[in-house]
Design an enzyme around this catalytic site. Structure first.
Site, PDB file in Angstrom:
ATOM      1  N   ASN A   1       1.056  -1.307   0.371  1.00 39.43           N
ATOM      2  CA  ASN A   1      -0.044   0.219  -0.078  1.00 39.43           C
ATOM      3  C   ASN A   1       1.112   1.676  -0.219  1.00 39.43           C
ATOM      4  OD1 ASN A   1      -2.160   1.450   0.635  1.00 39.43           O
ATOM      5  ND2 ASN A   1      -1.610   2.072   2.262  1.00 39.43           N
ATOM      6  N   VAL A   2       0.420   2.134  -0.658  1.00 38.82           N
ATOM      7  CA  VAL A   2       0.772   3.375  -0.654  1.00 38.82           C
ATOM      8  C   VAL A   2      -0.108   4.832  -0.112  1.00 38.82           C
ATOM      9  CG1 VAL A   2       2.492   5.258  -1.636  1.00 38.82           C
ATOM     10  CG2 VAL A   2       2.661   2.990  -2.717  1.00 38.82           C
TER      11      VAL A   2
ATOM     12  N   GLU B   1      -7.482  19.669  10.548  1.00 34.31           N
ATOM     13  CA  GLU B   1      -8.142  18.363   9.527  1.00 34.31           C
ATOM     14  C   GLU B   1      -8.712  19.287   8.281  1.00 34.31           C
ATOM     15  OE1 GLU B   1      -7.662  16.038   8.492  1.00 34.31           O
ATOM     16  OE2 GLU B   1      -6.483  14.366   9.674  1.00 34.31           O
TER      17      GLU B   1
ATOM     18  N   ARG C   1      -1.822  11.083   7.928  1.00 33.63           N
ATOM     19  CA  ARG C   1      -0.960  12.174   9.062  1.00 33.63           C
ATOM     20  C   ARG C   1      -0.097  11.637  10.500  1.00 33.63           C
ATOM     21  NH1 ARG C   1      -6.168  14.158  12.618  1.00 33.63           N
ATOM     22  NH2 ARG C   1      -5.247  13.488  14.464  1.00 33.63           N
TER      23      ARG C   1
ATOM     24  N   GLU D   1      -0.982   1.073  -5.597  1.00 27.46           N
ATOM     25  CA  GLU D   1      -0.778   2.679  -6.483  1.00 27.46           C
ATOM     26  C   GLU D   1      -0.020   2.637  -7.562  1.00 27.46           C
ATOM     27  OE1 GLU D   1      -3.103   1.936  -2.408  1.00 27.46           O
ATOM     28  OE2 GLU D   1      -1.296   1.174  -3.182  1.00 27.46           O
TER      29      GLU D   1
END
Length: 471
Positions: free
Chosen positions: A158-159, A271, A163, A222
């Site tokens: 996963n890419v 956020e 945060r 990705e």
């Protein structure tokens, strides 16, 4: 054209008057975030490159994805390409998935290798994104991890963008939400009381950043999707200390491990809903190796009251996957606009087949991978209404909605904890607004003969646009 790295893209932005270089000395706080917030109030808001920051050696790039003009240039389209055309271009390239990546043996990100006495406060040009943040945040890094049960399955690598709060010279905290791929990876490792290898890449070329913020399927790569979007195999290089694959064009790589059964207080942080998240206990990351280019550029993301760069970054790449998922089952779906607050608000245009059809499409949104936790409000409009044109959407809302029959409320549904209205956190009510023209067997409107544009309007639009361009 595919971009090799962030620097090449910044040069293209500069050539197209979409980059402002700030050469005067600035303070890390509040100048960088203040400028990044202010630039979004400009038309065609450009990227910013700060070349002289008090107390730091490295430059800082902000707002790289922060306008539709920049977004179009990322796709190698004319910077004035309409939003709707960019949506359909992304959708057509999406269908080319997968494009296998290629590996390189050398890359500038390996010019410097540090594996002792790591001090992130010296290596990175850190600053608080918003003044109420609990500390320094890295908000635009691409974080790479693998499923520990399938360490050689590249489709389960996963890419993602999550945060990161800097909590020590070589430590960070991370927020691996349960519905994110890295959350699945970490939960598997933690069940076995094992750390999870990760690599944090900072200052990436724009397409992989786009993909890192895209809600792809768990077993969709990705890197393979980046190749489809940029129409050329994506270039990768191996990490120094693990079998993780890294974007070859990155500026800075932090290699480390997320440790099991250890939590620290993280947050608050400003956020994307435009409010601060609360403080929560989050897992910790220990950095053991850093590689970087000579004079690396630190790229970060300003997050605040919309619209800011993040709203451009996670707009079309959220819209297209949901469109693909709906279109597979409902060919009548014309377009999906999930640009508003990361798809918490979504607008869908559809050609209704029968009465209640629009509500059926909207309900399907709430079972898509992204729509289940994120989407709270769905507005459905007719096929001739452009969902990216809010003037047209508001027309449909005002003259196609009967509040008694066209609004549906669903209670006790999954929600996203960052939505301040979720109650309890992670739970939400959902709302569907059917702003389509009723079709049988629904009760039809008395008069739905639409006013059409005068003949020749399209030709005049082209002519007037050219006249303005030639001024």
């Amino acid at each position: 054209m595919p971009y090799n790295d962030l620097r090449q893209f910044l040069s293209v932005l500069e050539d197209n008057n979409q980059l402002l270089k700030i050469n005067e000395k600035v303070m890390p706080e509040p100048d960088i975030s203040a400028a990044a917030a202010a630039v979004n109030k400009l038309t065609s808001s450009p990227a910013l490159l700060f070349n002289d920051i008090a107390g730091y050696h490295n430059r800082v790039a902000m707002n790289v994805h922060g306008s539709w003009e920049n977004h179009a240039l990322m796709l190698d389209m004319d910077k004035n390409t309409s939003l709707k055309k960019q949506f359909h271009e992304m959708n057509s390239r999406w269908l080319n998935y997968p494009v296998e990546p290629v590996y390189v043996d050398q890359a500038p990100c390996k010019e410097n290798i540090i594996n002792e006495d790591i001090n992130l406060f010296e290596l990175l040009s850190l600053f608080r994104v918003n003044k109420g943040d609990a500390g320094f945040y890295i908000s635009k890094a691409s974080i790479i991890s693998r499923d520990p049960e399938f360490p050689d399955d590249n489709d389960k690598q996963n890419v993602g963008i999550y945060r990161l709060q800097v909590t020590g010279k070589d430590e960070l905290s991370i927020q691996p939400s349960a519905f994110h791929d890295i959350g699945i990876h970490f939960s598997k490792a933690e069940r076995n009381n094992e750390p999870l290898d990760i690599a944090i890449t900072i200052g990436n070329e724009p397409v992989i950043t786009l993909m890192a913020s895209t809600p792809l399927g768990y077993d969709q790569s990705e890197y393979k999707m980046a190749g489809a979007i940029q129409q050329k195999p994506y270039e990768l290089i191996k990490a120094e200390t693990s079998n993780l694959d890294l974007p070859a064009g990155t500026e800075i790589v932090l290699e480390g491990k997320i440790y099991p059964n250890k939590r620290v207080v993280e947050g608050p942080f400003g956020e994307f809903p435009g409010s601060y998240s609360g403080a929560r206990k989050q897992p910790t990351v220990k950095i053991h190796t850093v590689t970087h280019r000579n004079n690396p550029i630190f790229e970060n993301l300003y997050v605040g009251m919309p619209w800011t760069e993040i709203d451009h970054l996670i707009a079309l790449n959220t819209s297209v996957p949901v469109y693909q998922q709906l279109k597979e089952e409902f060919p009548e779906v014309q377009a999906v606009n999930a640009m508003y607050t990361h798809g918490i608000g979504m607008i869908i245009s559809v050609k209704s087949r029968f009465g209640g059809f629009a509500k059926a499409v909207a309900n399907r949104v709430f079972s898509t991978p992204h729509g289940m936790p994120f989407t709270k409000i769905v507005i459905v409009v007719d096929e001739y209404v452009d969902p990216f044109d809010l003037n047209q959407v508001m027309w449909a809302m005002t003259v196609r909605v009967d509040p008694t029959n066209d609004v549906q409320i669903l209670n006790n549904m999954p929600g996203v904890a960052l939505d301040p209205t979720s109650n309890p956190s992670g739970m939400s009510s959902k709302m569907i607004i059917d702003a389509t023209t009723p079709v049988a067997p629904a009760r039809l409107l008395e008069d739905t003969n639409l006013v059409t544009l005068p003949d020749g309007s399209d030709e005049w639009l082209t002519k007037l646009q050219q006249m303005i361009k030639d001024q």
